[in-house]
Design a protein around this motif. Sequence first.
Motif, PDB file in Angstrom:
ATOM      1  N   VAL A   1       2.086  -7.506  -4.631  1.00  0.00           N
ATOM      2  CA  VAL A   1       3.108  -8.384  -4.038  1.00  0.00           C
ATOM      3  C   VAL A   1       2.613  -9.160  -2.820  1.00  0.00           C
ATOM      4  N   ARG A   2       1.431  -8.819  -2.289  1.00  0.00           N
ATOM      5  CA  ARG A   2       0.753  -9.612  -1.261  1.00  0.00           C
ATOM      6  C   ARG A   2       1.471  -9.604   0.090  1.00  0.00           C
ATOM      7  N   VAL A   3       1.231  -8.592   0.890  1.00  0.00           N
ATOM      8  CA  VAL A   3       1.681  -8.606   2.285  1.00  0.00           C
ATOM      9  C   VAL A   3       0.586  -8.053   3.181  1.00  0.00           C
TER      10      VAL A   3
ATOM     11  N   GLY B   1     -20.795  -7.875   4.949  1.00  0.00           N
ATOM     12  CA  GLY B   1     -19.401  -7.918   5.421  1.00  0.00           C
ATOM     13  C   GLY B   1     -18.509  -8.453   4.308  1.00  0.00           C
ATOM     14  N   PHE B   2     -17.218  -8.183   4.384  1.00  0.00           N
ATOM     15  CA  PHE B   2     -16.243  -8.605   3.368  1.00  0.00           C
ATOM     16  C   PHE B   2     -16.469 -10.084   3.002  1.00  0.00           C
ATOM     17  N   ALA B   3     -16.569 -10.367   1.690  1.00  0.00           N
ATOM     18  CA  ALA B   3     -17.006 -11.686   1.207  1.00  0.00           C
ATOM     19  C   ALA B   3     -16.107 -12.834   1.644  1.00  0.00           C
TER      20      ALA B   3
ATOM     21  N   LEU C   1     -10.647  -7.896  14.009  1.00  0.00           N
ATOM     22  CA  LEU C   1     -10.972  -6.526  13.600  1.00  0.00           C
ATOM     23  C   LEU C   1     -10.123  -6.195  12.373  1.00  0.00           C
ATOM     24  N   ASP C   2     -10.772  -6.193  11.224  1.00  0.00           N
ATOM     25  CA  ASP C   2     -10.081  -6.046   9.938  1.00  0.00           C
ATOM     26  C   ASP C   2      -9.974  -4.554   9.610  1.00  0.00           C
ATOM     27  N   GLU C   3      -8.741  -4.060   9.643  1.00  0.00           N
ATOM     28  CA  GLU C   3      -8.514  -2.627   9.405  1.00  0.00           C
ATOM     29  C   GLU C   3      -7.786  -2.395   8.083  1.00  0.00           C
ATOM     30  N   ALA C   4      -8.245  -3.092   7.035  1.00  0.00           N
ATOM     31  CA  ALA C   4      -7.589  -2.982   5.719  1.00  0.00           C
ATOM     32  C   ALA C   4      -7.551  -1.532   5.221  1.00  0.00           C
ATOM     33  N   TYR C   5      -8.545  -0.734   5.623  1.00  0.00           N
ATOM     34  CA  TYR C   5      -8.614   0.665   5.167  1.00  0.00           C
ATOM     35  C   TYR C   5      -8.292   1.633   6.303  1.00  0.00           C
ATOM     36  N   GLY C   6      -7.591   1.145   7.314  1.00  0.00           N
ATOM     37  CA  GLY C   6      -7.328   1.942   8.510  1.00  0.00           C
ATOM     38  C   GLY C   6      -6.626   3.258   8.246  1.00  0.00           C
TER      39      GLY C   6
ATOM     40  N   ASN D   1       0.526 -13.736   3.273  1.00  0.00           N
ATOM     41  CA  ASN D   1       0.534 -13.474   1.838  1.00  0.00           C
ATOM     42  C   ASN D   1      -0.748 -12.687   1.526  1.00  0.00           C
ATOM     43  N   GLY D   2      -0.732 -11.430   1.905  1.00  0.00           N
ATOM     44  CA  GLY D   2      -1.951 -10.634   1.956  1.00  0.00           C
ATOM     45  C   GLY D   2      -2.672 -10.985   3.235  1.00  0.00           C
ATOM     46  N   SER D   3      -3.535 -10.084   3.717  1.00  0.00           N
ATOM     47  CA  SER D   3      -4.273 -10.438   4.926  1.00  0.00           C
ATOM     48  C   SER D   3      -5.306 -11.507   4.631  1.00  0.00           C
ATOM     49  N   SER D   4      -5.649 -11.707   3.359  1.00  0.00           N
ATOM     50  CA  SER D   4      -6.585 -12.798   3.015  1.00  0.00           C
ATOM     51  C   SER D   4      -6.043 -14.147   3.466  1.00  0.00           C
ATOM     52  N   GLU D   5      -4.726 -14.350   3.330  1.00  0.00           N
ATOM     53  CA  GLU D   5      -4.174 -15.623   3.776  1.00  0.00           C
ATOM     54  C   GLU D   5      -4.360 -15.779   5.281  1.00  0.00           C
TER      55      GLU D   5
ATOM     56  N   ASN E   1     -15.796  -1.262   6.598  1.00  0.00           N
ATOM     57  CA  ASN E   1     -16.142  -2.486   5.880  1.00  0.00           C
ATOM     58  C   ASN E   1     -16.038  -2.289   4.372  1.00  0.00           C
ATOM     59  N   ASN E   2     -15.689  -3.353   3.696  1.00  0.00           N
ATOM     60  CA  ASN E   2     -15.732  -3.444   2.244  1.00  0.00           C
ATOM     61  C   ASN E   2     -16.825  -4.467   1.915  1.00  0.00           C
ATOM     62  N   PRO E   3     -17.797  -4.199   1.112  1.00  0.00           N
ATOM     63  CA  PRO E   3     -17.918  -3.148   0.093  1.00  0.00           C
ATOM     64  C   PRO E   3     -18.734  -1.914   0.487  1.00  0.00           C
TER      65      PRO E   3
ATOM     66  N   ARG F   1      -4.225  -6.104   9.214  1.00  0.00           N
ATOM     67  CA  ARG F   1      -3.866  -4.946   8.381  1.00  0.00           C
ATOM     68  C   ARG F   1      -3.180  -5.412   7.105  1.00  0.00           C
ATOM     69  N   THR F   2      -3.042  -4.503   6.152  1.00  0.00           N
ATOM     70  CA  THR F   2      -2.516  -4.920   4.849  1.00  0.00           C
ATOM     71  C   THR F   2      -1.688  -3.811   4.203  1.00  0.00           C
ATOM     72  N   PHE F   3      -0.773  -4.226   3.339  1.00  0.00           N
ATOM     73  CA  PHE F   3      -0.030  -3.283   2.506  1.00  0.00           C
ATOM     74  C   PHE F   3      -0.691  -3.125   1.133  1.00  0.00           C
ATOM     75  N   SER F   4      -1.860  -3.766   0.953  1.00  0.00           N
ATOM     76  CA  SER F   4      -2.494  -3.790  -0.374  1.00  0.00           C
ATOM     77  C   SER F   4      -3.251  -2.509  -0.707  1.00  0.00           C
ATOM     78  N   LYS F   5      -3.652  -1.761   0.284  1.00  0.00           N
ATOM     79  CA  LYS F   5      -4.528  -0.638  -0.001  1.00  0.00           C
ATOM     80  C   LYS F   5      -3.714   0.662   0.041  1.00  0.00           C
ATOM     81  N   ALA F   6      -3.676   1.360   1.163  1.00  0.00           N
ATOM     82  CA  ALA F   6      -3.015   2.670   1.188  1.00  0.00           C
ATOM     83  C   ALA F   6      -1.519   2.580   0.832  1.00  0.00           C
TER      84      ALA F   6
HETATM   85  C1  LIG Z   1      -8.666  -5.679   0.506  1.00  0.00           C
HETATM   86  C2  LIG Z   1      -9.144  -6.213   1.804  1.00  0.00           C
HETATM   87  C3  LIG Z   1      -8.410  -7.119   2.562  1.00  0.00           C
HETATM   88  C4  LIG Z   1      -7.126  -7.706   2.221  1.00  0.00           C
HETATM   89  O1  LIG Z   1      -6.510  -7.779   1.196  1.00  0.00           O
HETATM   90  P1  LIG Z   1      -5.080  -8.458   1.049  1.00  0.00           P
HETATM   91  O2  LIG Z   1      -4.664  -7.933  -0.261  1.00  0.00           O
HETATM   92  O3  LIG Z   1      -5.308  -9.924   1.063  1.00  0.00           O
HETATM   93  O4  LIG Z   1      -4.238  -8.003   2.192  1.00  0.00           O
HETATM   94  C5  LIG Z   1      -8.886  -7.519   3.785  1.00  0.00           C
HETATM   95  N1  LIG Z   1     -10.042  -7.066   4.248  1.00  0.00           N
HETATM   96  C6  LIG Z   1     -10.780  -6.200   3.570  1.00  0.00           C
HETATM   97  C7  LIG Z   1     -12.035  -5.717   4.172  1.00  0.00           C
HETATM   98  C8  LIG Z   1     -10.369  -5.750   2.316  1.00  0.00           C
HETATM   99  O5  LIG Z   1     -11.136  -4.921   1.628  1.00  0.00           O
END
Ligand SMILES: *Cc1c(COP(=O)(O)O)cnc(C)c1O
Length: 367
Positions: A233-235, A111-113, A192-197, A85-89, A165-167, A222-227
Motif C-alpha cells: 500500500v506504500r507508506v 548503498g541502497f540502489a 539516515l534511512d532506517e527502513a529496517y530499524g 508514497n513509500g519512503s522511496s518517494e 543497509n540494503n542489500p 522510515r517505512t511501513f513496507s518492511k516490519a
Molecule cells: C525497502 C527500502 C526502502 C523503502 O521502501 P518503501 O517501500 O519505498 O518505503 C528504503 N530504504 C531501504 C534501504 C530499503 O531497503
Amino acid sequence: MPAVRGLSPYVPGKPISELEREWGVTDIIKLASNENPYGPSPRALAAMQASLAQVWLYPDGGAHELRMALARRLGVAPACLTLGNGSSELLLLLAEAFLTPALSAVYSQYGFAIYRLVISETGARAIEVPAFPADDAAMPYGHDLAAMLAAIRPDTRLVFIANPNNPTGTWAEAALLKRFIERAPASTLIVLDEAYGEYARTLGVADGLAWRAEHPNLLLLRTFSKAYGLAGVRVGYAVSHPEVADVLHRLRPAFNVNSVAQAGAMAALEDETHVADAVAATLSELARVQAALTRSGYRTAPSAANFLLVRIGHRASEVYEALLRQGIITRPLAGYGLPEHLRISIGLPQQNDRLLAALSHGAGRPA
Ligand SMILES: *Cc1c(COP(=O)(O)O)cnc(C)c1O
C-alpha cells in the motif's frame, strides 16, 4: 532533461506472477524484496477493508490522523513529519528539493540502489565512497563513515546512510554514526534511512531519533513496507527539522498517501505486539539460516535486517536460475557490483527450509 536519458530504471525483485507466467513454475516463494512474510496486523487488514467504503472520496491530503499518531509514538512535533508514497518517494523529493547539476551527493558503494538513481535524476554529481572490504574488515561490505565524511565537499547537499543497509544488511556502530553526524557540515542534509530499524533496534543497533534535536541537518527515513508488512500500500515517512519538512510538503503531490494506506498504517502502528512478534520470529530464523549457510560453506555478511547477503561465487547467476526453477525467487546483485552474491530475504520457517535444502543439494554448492 539530458540526465534522464542516462538513467536505468530500478530493477525490483521478480514478482511471483511473472515467474508463473514465464517459467510455468508453481508453488513459488518470494525471498527477493525483504517483505515481512507474516504480513500486517489483522487490525490493519480490518481497517483497510473498512476504509474501502469511503474509497470514492479523496484521501486526507495531509494524513492528519496518521501524522498525529506517529508524532505521539515518536515523541516529535507533527510539523517534523512528512509522509510519502513509500519512503522511496521521499528519497525522490529530497533529491528534487536539494540537488541541482551544480551540486553533489554522497553515498556508499553497495548503498541502497535508489540513492544513486535519485541523485542522477537531478543531474547532480553522485559521489560513491568505497565500502569496507569484503574480507578483513570489522563490518565487511559496510559503509565507511570516516571515508564518507572525508568525501563531503562544499557543494555536497545530501549524504545517504542506510542503517542497516540494503542489500548488505550491515550497520554502523552508534559511536561512529554519532561522530559522523557531529562532524558533517551543517550545509549537508544527512539522510539516515532506517527502513529496517525495527529489526535492528531489537538487535541493539541505535537509531537516530535522539540525535535529531541537536542536529537540524539530520533526517530519518522510515517505512511501513518492511516490519509493518504493508509494502503493497506504500507508506513511508521522514522525521526532520520542520523547515526541511516544509520544503518536502511543497513538492509532495497533494494526495500521495492513499486512504487505504493511511487506515492500514494507523492500525498497524497501534498493534505493537504483532510487529514485535514478527520481528522476533524473523530474527530467530535469520540466525538459523545464517548458521546453516555457514555450515554449508557459504559466506554471509553480518545482518541486522530481515535478509542476508550471501556470497555464492562465480556461479551465482546459475544458482539464481536453478532456484527460480524450484520456485524460489532471490535477488541477484550484479547491478550493485556484487555479481557473485545473492540477497535472500528471511521467509517463514518452512520457506527457509526449502531454500536451505535447494542450496545444499540441486542449486549448487559454494564455489
Ligand atoms: C525497502 C527500502 C526502502 C523503502 O521502501 P518503501 O517501500 O519505498 O518505503 C528504503 N530504504 C531501504 C534501504 C530499503 O531497503
